[in-house]
Design a protein around this motif. Sequence first.
Motif, mmCIF file in Angstrom:
data_model
loop_
_atom_site.group_PDB
_atom_site.id
_atom_site.type_symbol
_atom_site.label_atom_id
_atom_site.label_comp_id
_atom_site.label_asym_id
_atom_site.label_seq_id
_atom_site.Cartn_x
_atom_site.Cartn_y
_atom_site.Cartn_z
ATOM 1 N N ASP A 183 0.835 -1.207 0.000
ATOM 2 C CA ASP A 183 0.000 0.000 0.000
ATOM 3 C C ASP A 183 0.866 1.252 0.000
ATOM 4 O OD1 ASP A 183 -2.689 1.237 0.217
ATOM 5 O OD2 ASP A 183 -1.890 1.988 2.106
ATOM 6 N N TRP A 184 1.938 1.255 0.778
ATOM 7 C CA TRP A 184 2.845 2.406 0.757
ATOM 8 C C TRP A 184 3.476 2.562 -0.618
ATOM 9 C CZ3 TRP A 184 5.609 0.801 5.928
ATOM 10 C CH2 TRP A 184 4.822 1.223 7.024
ATOM 11 N N MET A 185 3.917 1.469 -1.230
ATOM 12 C CA MET A 185 4.517 1.528 -2.559
ATOM 13 C C MET A 185 3.517 2.053 -3.587
ATOM 14 S SD MET A 185 6.531 -2.131 -2.464
ATOM 15 C CE MET A 185 6.933 -2.151 -4.214
ATOM 16 N N ARG A 186 2.271 1.702 -3.417
ATOM 17 C CA ARG A 186 1.231 2.154 -4.349
ATOM 18 C C ARG A 186 1.062 3.672 -4.303
ATOM 19 N NH1 ARG A 186 -0.860 2.259 -8.912
ATOM 20 N NH2 ARG A 186 -3.116 2.326 -9.094
ATOM 21 N N SER A 187 1.465 4.300 -3.189
ATOM 22 C CA SER A 187 1.325 5.753 -3.053
ATOM 23 C C SER A 187 2.446 6.529 -3.729
ATOM 24 C CB SER A 187 1.257 6.136 -1.567
ATOM 25 O OG SER A 187 2.522 5.972 -0.936
ATOM 26 N N ASN A 188 3.447 5.819 -4.262
ATOM 27 C CA ASN A 188 4.566 6.510 -4.886
ATOM 28 C C ASN A 188 4.092 7.413 -6.021
ATOM 29 O OD1 ASN A 188 7.193 7.235 -5.655
ATOM 30 N ND2 ASN A 188 7.382 5.491 -7.032
ATOM 31 N N THR A 189 4.580 8.650 -6.038
ATOM 32 C CA THR A 189 4.164 9.613 -7.064
ATOM 33 C C THR A 189 5.050 9.608 -8.301
ATOM 34 O OG1 THR A 189 5.481 11.346 -5.994
ATOM 35 C CG2 THR A 189 3.162 11.160 -5.330
ATOM 36 N N ASP A 190 6.180 8.912 -8.259
ATOM 37 C CA ASP A 190 7.122 8.932 -9.371
ATOM 38 C C ASP A 190 6.933 7.696 -10.249
ATOM 39 O OD1 ASP A 190 9.174 9.198 -11.156
ATOM 40 O OD2 ASP A 190 10.794 9.069 -9.689
ATOM 41 N N HIS A 191 6.234 7.885 -11.361
ATOM 42 C CA HIS A 191 6.053 6.820 -12.341
ATOM 43 C C HIS A 191 6.778 7.179 -13.637
ATOM 44 C CE1 HIS A 191 2.223 4.852 -10.440
ATOM 45 N NE2 HIS A 191 3.221 4.968 -9.591
ATOM 46 N N GLY A 192 7.859 7.927 -13.522
ATOM 47 C CA GLY A 192 8.552 8.428 -14.694
ATOM 48 C C GLY A 192 9.611 7.512 -15.266
ATOM 49 N N LEU A 193 9.845 6.359 -14.639
ATOM 50 C CA LEU A 193 10.862 5.439 -15.152
ATOM 51 C C LEU A 193 10.193 4.187 -15.734
ATOM 52 C CD1 LEU A 193 13.721 5.871 -12.516
ATOM 53 C CD2 LEU A 193 13.640 6.717 -14.860
ATOM 54 N N ALA A 194 10.205 3.074 -15.041
ATOM 55 C CA ALA A 194 9.675 1.835 -15.613
ATOM 56 C C ALA A 194 8.209 1.937 -16.060
ATOM 57 C CB ALA A 194 9.860 0.679 -14.629
ATOM 58 N N PRO A 195 7.313 2.613 -15.312
ATOM 59 C CA PRO A 195 5.913 2.661 -15.747
ATOM 60 C C PRO A 195 5.610 3.731 -16.794
ATOM 61 C CG PRO A 195 6.129 2.869 -13.340
ATOM 62 C CD PRO A 195 7.466 3.132 -13.953
ATOM 63 N N ALA A 196 6.598 4.528 -17.186
ATOM 64 C CA ALA A 196 6.315 5.733 -17.972
ATOM 65 C C ALA A 196 5.588 5.436 -19.281
ATOM 66 C CB ALA A 196 7.618 6.485 -18.254
ATOM 67 N N LEU A 197 5.916 4.336 -19.936
ATOM 68 C CA LEU A 197 5.332 4.012 -21.235
ATOM 69 C C LEU A 197 4.224 2.974 -21.130
ATOM 70 C CD1 LEU A 197 8.616 3.854 -23.365
ATOM 71 C CD2 LEU A 197 7.127 5.822 -22.929
ATOM 72 N N ALA A 198 3.831 2.636 -19.916
ATOM 73 C CA ALA A 198 2.805 1.618 -19.700
ATOM 74 C C ALA A 198 1.439 2.264 -19.507
ATOM 75 C CB ALA A 198 3.147 0.774 -18.468
ATOM 76 N N VAL A 199 0.415 1.617 -20.016
ATOM 77 C CA VAL A 199 -0.959 2.051 -19.743
ATOM 78 C C VAL A 199 -1.299 1.589 -18.338
ATOM 79 C CG1 VAL A 199 -3.373 1.879 -20.426
ATOM 80 C CG2 VAL A 199 -1.579 1.891 -22.175
ATOM 81 N N HIS A 200 -1.373 2.533 -17.407
ATOM 82 C CA HIS A 200 -1.594 2.136 -16.020
ATOM 83 C C HIS A 200 -2.396 3.197 -15.295
ATOM 84 C CE1 HIS A 200 1.861 4.834 -15.558
ATOM 85 N NE2 HIS A 200 1.608 4.896 -14.274
ATOM 86 N N ASP A 201 -2.966 2.790 -14.181
ATOM 87 C CA ASP A 201 -3.772 3.677 -13.347
ATOM 88 C C ASP A 201 -2.935 4.083 -12.143
ATOM 89 O OD1 ASP A 201 -5.527 4.924 -11.646
ATOM 90 O OD2 ASP A 201 -7.085 3.400 -11.784
ATOM 91 N N PRO A 202 -2.537 5.360 -12.052
ATOM 92 C CA PRO A 202 -1.699 5.764 -10.929
ATOM 93 C C PRO A 202 -2.478 6.087 -9.659
ATOM 94 C CG PRO A 202 -2.000 7.594 -12.423
ATOM 95 C CD PRO A 202 -2.706 6.426 -13.042
#
Length: 276
Positions: A183-202
């Motif tokens: 749950d803490w990891m899910r709160s991370n605001t930085d999705h600019g590296l590995a998730p950057a090109l993925a279709v995902h729900d932040p």
Amino acid sequence: MTLARVAAAARSAAALPFVLGVAAIDVDDGRTTGVDDTVVLPVASTAKLLLLAEVARRIDAGELDPAAPVALDPADTVHGTGLLTRLGRTGWTVADLAVLTAAVSDNTATNALLRLVGTEATGNLARRLSLGELTVHDRVRDHRGPGDPPVFATGTARALAELAAHTARGTLVTPGASRLLLDWMRSNTDHGLAPALAVHDPYTREFPAPPPGVLLVANKTGTDPGVRADTGVFIGARRVAYAIVAHWDTALGESTERAAVHAIRDVGRTLAEYAG
């Protein structure tokens, strides 16, 4: 889509002037792949996950009250990432500091938690979980002198990915500690590296299954001179734990950093395709 494509994406960076350590683990069937995943590298703030894992373990075991106030010490305060020193409050709880560390990689919050539990405890947990070379050496510092450890933390992509896999599986000592860290990891605001090109729900916090075609990401990033790193888990039709660590000579300049970021994003896109 197979995990072999993840390794292929990592190997495509082999001619570039940096080391790229990559590890991926299918959380559900245990299949793994990796490239330079046992090379010990500086891992920057991704190692804060090990600290947060120890805090989560203690909270779940009743050894630490998440609502307990933590008095900040002047030595805790550092600049760089974070919000704590920019906010008007002066009273913070264990849970507050954990969320600040996970969500915005707050260095002051990190130091306060590290002072609370100690680097020895993080080392003990790493050994308990068989995480090999993942080590938090020191608190976060604005400047490192000749008597200080040269970096905050070192480790391997394999150890970071294993930590993320434990969290996703519920085997981070206990299921309760695993859920708390996830749950803490899910709160991370930085999705600019590995998730950057993925279709995902932040934003959606629901586990374990996101809407069809959309991934959830729970991760932690790290940035230091010569280091960009990301570790976590993509959750879709499959769950894949991962770690990607790029390390280069800072004398090579900004173009190398840009190349490293592009390489991490490319591997992340491949991981997302596997998970989805």
